[in-house]
Design an enzyme around this catalytic site. Sequence first.
Site, PDB file in Angstrom:
ATOM      1  N   HIS A 206       0.800  -1.231   0.000  1.00  0.00           N
ATOM      2  CA  HIS A 206       0.000   0.000   0.000  1.00  0.00           C
ATOM      3  C   HIS A 206       0.829   1.276   0.000  1.00  0.00           C
ATOM      4  O   HIS A 206       0.293   2.372  -0.055  1.00  0.00           O
ATOM      5  CB  HIS A 206      -0.959   0.012   1.196  1.00  0.00           C
ATOM      6  CG  HIS A 206      -0.247   0.259   2.489  1.00  0.00           C
ATOM      7  ND1 HIS A 206       0.361  -0.743   3.183  1.00  0.00           N
ATOM      8  CD2 HIS A 206      -0.027   1.393   3.181  1.00  0.00           C
ATOM      9  CE1 HIS A 206       0.932  -0.236   4.261  1.00  0.00           C
ATOM     10  NE2 HIS A 206       0.718   1.060   4.289  1.00  0.00           N
TER      11      HIS A 206
HETATM   12  C1  UD1 Z   1      -2.203   4.974   5.815  1.00  0.00           C
HETATM   13  C2  UD1 Z   1      -0.913   5.444   6.432  1.00  0.00           C
HETATM   14  C3  UD1 Z   1       0.119   4.321   6.409  1.00  0.00           C
HETATM   15  C4  UD1 Z   1      -0.439   3.056   7.026  1.00  0.00           C
HETATM   16  C5  UD1 Z   1      -1.711   2.685   6.282  1.00  0.00           C
HETATM   17  C6  UD1 Z   1      -2.322   1.437   6.826  1.00  0.00           C
HETATM   18  C7  UD1 Z   1      -0.421   7.823   6.144  1.00  0.00           C
HETATM   19  C8  UD1 Z   1       0.447   8.790   5.449  1.00  0.00           C
HETATM   20  N1  UD1 Z   1      -0.339   6.558   5.721  1.00  0.00           N
HETATM   21  O1  UD1 Z   1      -1.951   4.774   4.429  1.00  0.00           O
HETATM   22  O2  UD1 Z   1       1.253   4.716   7.147  1.00  0.00           O
HETATM   23  O3  UD1 Z   1       0.508   2.022   6.935  1.00  0.00           O
HETATM   24  O4  UD1 Z   1      -2.641   3.782   6.422  1.00  0.00           O
HETATM   25  O5  UD1 Z   1      -3.422   1.051   6.063  1.00  0.00           O
HETATM   26  O6  UD1 Z   1      -1.152   8.184   7.047  1.00  0.00           O
HETATM   27  N2  UD1 Z   1      -9.194   4.820   1.585  1.00  0.00           N
HETATM   28  C9  UD1 Z   1     -10.413   4.228   1.418  1.00  0.00           C
HETATM   29  N3  UD1 Z   1     -10.990   3.649   2.517  1.00  0.00           N
HETATM   30  C10 UD1 Z   1     -10.399   3.644   3.736  1.00  0.00           C
HETATM   31  C11 UD1 Z   1      -9.136   4.242   3.873  1.00  0.00           C
HETATM   32  C12 UD1 Z   1      -8.542   4.814   2.787  1.00  0.00           C
HETATM   33  O7  UD1 Z   1     -10.980   4.206   0.336  1.00  0.00           O
HETATM   34  O8  UD1 Z   1     -10.976   3.125   4.696  1.00  0.00           O
HETATM   35  C13 UD1 Z   1      -8.571   5.469   0.456  1.00  0.00           C
HETATM   36  C14 UD1 Z   1      -8.400   6.947   0.729  1.00  0.00           C
HETATM   37  O9  UD1 Z   1      -9.515   7.674   0.359  1.00  0.00           O
HETATM   38  C15 UD1 Z   1      -7.189   7.299  -0.088  1.00  0.00           C
HETATM   39  C16 UD1 Z   1      -6.399   6.001  -0.083  1.00  0.00           C
HETATM   40  O10 UD1 Z   1      -7.284   4.946   0.267  1.00  0.00           O
HETATM   41  O11 UD1 Z   1      -7.548   7.599  -1.408  1.00  0.00           O
HETATM   42  C17 UD1 Z   1      -5.256   6.087   0.871  1.00  0.00           C
HETATM   43  O12 UD1 Z   1      -5.697   6.286   2.223  1.00  0.00           O
HETATM   44  P1  UD1 Z   1      -4.842   7.128   3.266  1.00  0.00           P
HETATM   45  O13 UD1 Z   1      -5.519   7.126   4.580  1.00  0.00           O
HETATM   46  O14 UD1 Z   1      -4.466   8.425   2.687  1.00  0.00           O
HETATM   47  O15 UD1 Z   1      -3.486   6.370   3.390  1.00  0.00           O
HETATM   48  P2  UD1 Z   1      -3.150   4.818   3.386  1.00  0.00           P
HETATM   49  O16 UD1 Z   1      -2.590   4.458   2.057  1.00  0.00           O
HETATM   50  O17 UD1 Z   1      -4.293   4.002   3.900  1.00  0.00           O
END
Ligand code: UD1
Length: 362
Positions: A206
């Site tokens: 991820h």
């Molecule tokens: C985040 C953390 C990372 C951690 C990971 C665990 C940061 C910078 N990164 O990364 O350190 O290891 O979580 O999972 O904080 N999204 C969804 N549904 C969700 C969550 C996220 O659709 O429940 C989508 C968001 O809208 C976004 C993407 O996934 O477009 C990334 O989510 P984001 O929370 O920004 O970071 P992660 O990649 O999950």
Amino acid sequence: MLEIIIVAGARPNFVKIAPLIHKLLREENINYTLVHTGQHYDPLMNDVFFEDLSIPQPNYHLGIAGGSQNKQTSEIIIGFEEFLKDSAAKAVVVVGDVNSTMACSIVTKKLHKDLIHIEAGLRSLDRKMPEEINRILTDSITDYFFTTSRDAGYNLQKEGITEDRIFFVGNIMIDSLIQKIQFAQKPDIFRTYSLEDGDYYLLTLHRTDNVDDADVLTDILRAVSASIGNRKCVFPVHPRTEKMLRGTAIYKEIQNIEFIEPLRYLEFLYLQKNAKAVITDSGGIQEETTYMKVPCITYRTTTERPETISVGSNELATDLPTLKNLISKVEQGEWKTSEVPALWDGQAAERIVQKIKEIYSV
Ligand code: UD1
């Protein structure tokens, strides 16, 4: 009575706060309030974790979901300030290195509260990682540092933090693992895909570096697929990764990787424990496999958790040829023997609570 706020936002945070909450529920002189920022909002990334970890629902939910890193961070800052400005709490506890950790740390210090960081001092030295920026900024304003390793303490001292504010307490994520491994659940996919214990690979990806470019991501998947031969690989796909894969033909192209939805904590523990090897870019999984002594290949150029390599069962794959070589080492049964790092013993939360009581004389 000591009033504290605990902040959680993303999946790995929930695993880290659970043992602390279990301990605090039994403390008469400390009252906690759990604030969920909303960074992770899908039920599979969120609600099922609260159930599996047996923790009460958050007291407050800021409801900040989605958006770019900076949009998310700024909205959490605004939302958390609204909450914290009327709070009588003395201190705020943040965990790990996600955007919620950093955003809430800034608000905490601007409102003159004490900031306690659990899992402080980790450094990958790669400032292109959003998590590294979150770690550095959080630790630059933290008052009390709880660390998982001696190395983390040395990193903090190099940055000018005095020893009297650094507490080496062990790894709280491993507290959760030790409490819950006996309840690990065999997921249904074992039947669906005819999986056998010890005979499959587990993959998670991820990190922005690995998943935000479809070509980079599909090259990793092709390399894994080509290296594992007839064996299966289970790939619970993170929402961020799923968005990138959606437009590609990789699902049809690759037959020995099973793409599945994110798993609940107890099912994921089962899959890790019984995998032939785990391939990942996650921080927490490097630690969990180290505790379980399962071979782990981390597809990254650096790790902020060096003891998982020097002591544990982890190895870094810094490029695709190394990834393939490491998989063939697993296949030939040549993986190194490993140990569990010091103080990864299930007692980290107990040490943290004792220290907090000492600091605040409660
Ligand atoms: C985040 C953390 C990372 C951690 C990971 C665990 C940061 C910078 N990164 O990364 O350190 O290891 O979580 O999972 O904080 N999204 C969804 N549904 C969700 C969550 C996220 O659709 O429940 C989508 C968001 O809208 C976004 C993407 O996934 O477009 C990334 O989510 P984001 O929370 O920004 O970071 P992660 O990649 O999950």
